[in-house]
Write a protein that holds these residues in place. Structure first.
Motif, mmCIF file in Angstrom:
data_model
loop_
_atom_site.group_PDB
_atom_site.id
_atom_site.type_symbol
_atom_site.label_atom_id
_atom_site.label_comp_id
_atom_site.label_asym_id
_atom_site.label_seq_id
_atom_site.Cartn_x
_atom_site.Cartn_y
_atom_site.Cartn_z
ATOM 1 N N GLU A 199 0.829 -1.202 0.000
ATOM 2 C CA GLU A 199 0.000 0.000 0.000
ATOM 3 C C GLU A 199 0.867 1.257 0.000
ATOM 4 O OE1 GLU A 199 -3.621 2.051 2.626
ATOM 5 O OE2 GLU A 199 -2.640 0.231 3.331
ATOM 6 N N LEU A 200 1.901 1.270 0.810
ATOM 7 C CA LEU A 200 2.803 2.421 0.868
ATOM 8 C C LEU A 200 3.538 2.594 -0.459
ATOM 9 C CD1 LEU A 200 4.258 1.797 4.437
ATOM 10 C CD2 LEU A 200 2.896 3.787 3.759
ATOM 11 N N ALA A 201 4.031 1.502 -1.021
ATOM 12 C CA ALA A 201 4.751 1.577 -2.292
ATOM 13 C C ALA A 201 3.841 2.068 -3.414
ATOM 14 C CB ALA A 201 5.346 0.216 -2.641
ATOM 15 N N ILE A 241 18.029 1.207 -0.953
ATOM 16 C CA ILE A 241 17.589 0.543 -2.182
ATOM 17 C C ILE A 241 16.176 0.994 -2.553
ATOM 18 C CG2 ILE A 241 16.816 -1.696 -3.079
ATOM 19 C CD1 ILE A 241 19.722 -1.619 -3.339
ATOM 20 N N GLU A 242 15.289 1.000 -1.594
ATOM 21 C CA GLU A 242 13.884 1.337 -1.850
ATOM 22 C C GLU A 242 13.271 1.852 -0.558
ATOM 23 O OE1 GLU A 242 10.854 0.905 -5.111
ATOM 24 O OE2 GLU A 242 12.917 0.155 -5.082
ATOM 25 N N ALA A 243 12.342 2.774 -0.680
ATOM 26 C CA ALA A 243 11.615 3.268 0.485
ATOM 27 C C ALA A 243 10.259 3.779 0.032
ATOM 28 C CB ALA A 243 12.390 4.383 1.200
ATOM 29 N N ALA A 289 8.820 10.046 8.346
ATOM 30 C CA ALA A 289 9.005 8.641 8.716
ATOM 31 C C ALA A 289 10.192 8.030 7.982
ATOM 32 C CB ALA A 289 7.728 7.853 8.422
ATOM 33 N N VAL A 290 10.357 8.341 6.686
ATOM 34 C CA VAL A 290 11.502 7.836 5.923
ATOM 35 C C VAL A 290 12.795 8.409 6.486
ATOM 36 C CG1 VAL A 290 12.636 7.865 3.668
ATOM 37 C CG2 VAL A 290 10.180 7.390 3.828
ATOM 38 N N ALA A 304 17.861 2.399 -9.719
ATOM 39 C CA ALA A 304 18.758 1.413 -9.099
ATOM 40 C C ALA A 304 18.189 0.933 -7.775
ATOM 41 C CB ALA A 304 20.148 1.997 -8.905
ATOM 42 N N GLY A 305 16.888 0.673 -7.765
ATOM 43 C CA GLY A 305 16.221 0.154 -6.590
ATOM 44 C C GLY A 305 15.964 -1.335 -6.706
#
Length: 380
Positions: free
Chosen positions: A169-171, A235-237, A243-244, A375-376
């Motif tokens: 859901e976040l992605a 790599i990914e967030a 929060a990040v 580049a994730g």
């Protein structure tokens, strides 16, 4: 003369063996589990050059959908490009690449993303694109972030099996993203594609607010006893900016890191604001991009503009002018752009744009478009 064609299912093991001989050493896992879609017999997209039935050159090709708001960009990714040393210097890579361009055009793609930037690609208009800020969070920056966002009520913990639906859901809420199902996301975290190339591993952290995941971060971290080839990095967030930022700050102590780098696409305004105290450098997005057909790209982008710039994008017209050049008309403006200028206009960046400042200003409501960091998890 070599036979240039799609690699058949019964030949894919040979492709894995060739790729491993070029890109792997004794400490690394095979390319196949790290990049399963490259060697997928179900997708069947990758190409090779064959001498007397033997695979001597290979290019991995993976189709993906990139979402920008409601727009869906048909995209291919190219990677695992290699030729047997005994067959080099015969032009096989260029011949395969020519066949790949025909394939992705027929498939309806608008973009080709390539993880490399060597002359094999740049001479056929696969060019640098975009703008990314690479932040470096060290102990001082981590302390500044924790102080800045102390009122957020965030708790940081490791990944749990019940997190995947929240992570998806976040992605999926990001403005620009690779399209993922729940299982896509889990498999990409598990496969460790990019980090397997640099002798690192993934760690996933979750930021909770009021008992619910508000953000996640996938980090590339050392993988002892292997010697990592890079400093730790994101790599990914996904999730809100504070929060990040707190995930990055807590990663240092929780993952025993001296620093972590955060590549952030410049359209992520919420993240940029949350990371304001942290030093950064700007650089292009990773790799290079080729616009397969500019007309197709613009049409695929229109659902995004219908919400982001209603009543403005309808006047935009583009037309291929040969050799990668593009004719563009918009609201009294007209120009013919070389391939690099068009790519910089669409995705951001200054290369090729020195003579087009008026055009860029006139099109600022439409360009540059948001685009994910390449580049994730989906790195090929």
């Amino acid at each position: 003369m070599a036979d240039i064609r799609l690699v058949r299912p019964d030949e894919m093991a040979e492709a894995v063996k060739l790729s491993d001989s070029i890109f792997r050493d004794a400490q690394q896992i095979s390319m196949q589990p790290a990049f399963p879609d490259v060697f997928s017999t179900a997708l069947g997209q990758s190409y090779g050059a064959f001498e007397d039935g033997k695979l001597v050159s290979f290019m991995g090709l993976v189709p993906v959908t990139i979402r920008i708001g409601k727009a869906a960009l048909g995209t291919y990714q190219l990677g695992s490009v290699g030729t047997d040393p005994a067959a080099r210097g015969k032009g096989y890579a260029s011949l395969i690449l020519q066949r790949i361009f025909e394939h992705i055009d027929k498939a309806g793609a608008s973009l080709l993303l390539i993880s490399g930037g060597r002359s094999l690609y740049t001479r056929v208009n696969c060019l640098p694109f975009g703008v990314v800020r690479r932040y470096t969070v060290d102990a001082a920056a981590a302390q500044a972030l924790q102080s800045r966002h102390a009122s957020e009520g965030i708790q940081v913990r490791d990944l749990e099996p019940t997190d995947w639906l929240y992570m998806r859901e976040l992605a999926g809420a990001r403005l620009a993203r690779f399209e993922h199902s729940v299982t896509d996301l889990a498999n990409l975290v598990h496969n460790e594609a990019l980090v397997s190339c640099i002798k690192m591993k993934h760690r996933v952290l979750i930021a909770e607010r009021d008992g619910k995941p508000a953000a996640f971060l996938v980090a590339a971290v050392p993988n002892p006893p292997l010697v990592p080839k890079r400093v730790p990095f994101l790599i990914e967030a996904a999730g809100d900016g504070p929060a990040v930022a707190l995930l990055a700050a807590h990663a240092l102590k929780r993952l025993e890191l001296e620093q972590i780098q955060l590549p952030v696409s410049v359209h992520e305004i919420d993240w940029l604001e949350a990371l304001e105290p942290v030093p950064y450098q700007e650089e292009p997005n990773q790799g290079t991009v080729n616009v397969v057909r500019p007309e197709r790209l613009i049409e695929q982008l229109r659902p995004f503009w219908a919400e982001a710039a209603p009543g403005r994008h309808e006047a935009l017209r583009v037309q291929s002018a040969g050799d990668g050049r593009v004719k563009l008309e918009y609201d009294g403006l007209s120009a013919e752009l070389d391939p690099q200028a068009f790519i910089s206009l669409v995705f951001g960046g200054d290369e090729g744009m020195a003579e087009h400042s008026e055009l860029r200003s006139g099109l600022k409501e439409l360009f540059p478009v948001p685009f994910p960091f390449t580049a994730g998890l989906n790195y090929v």
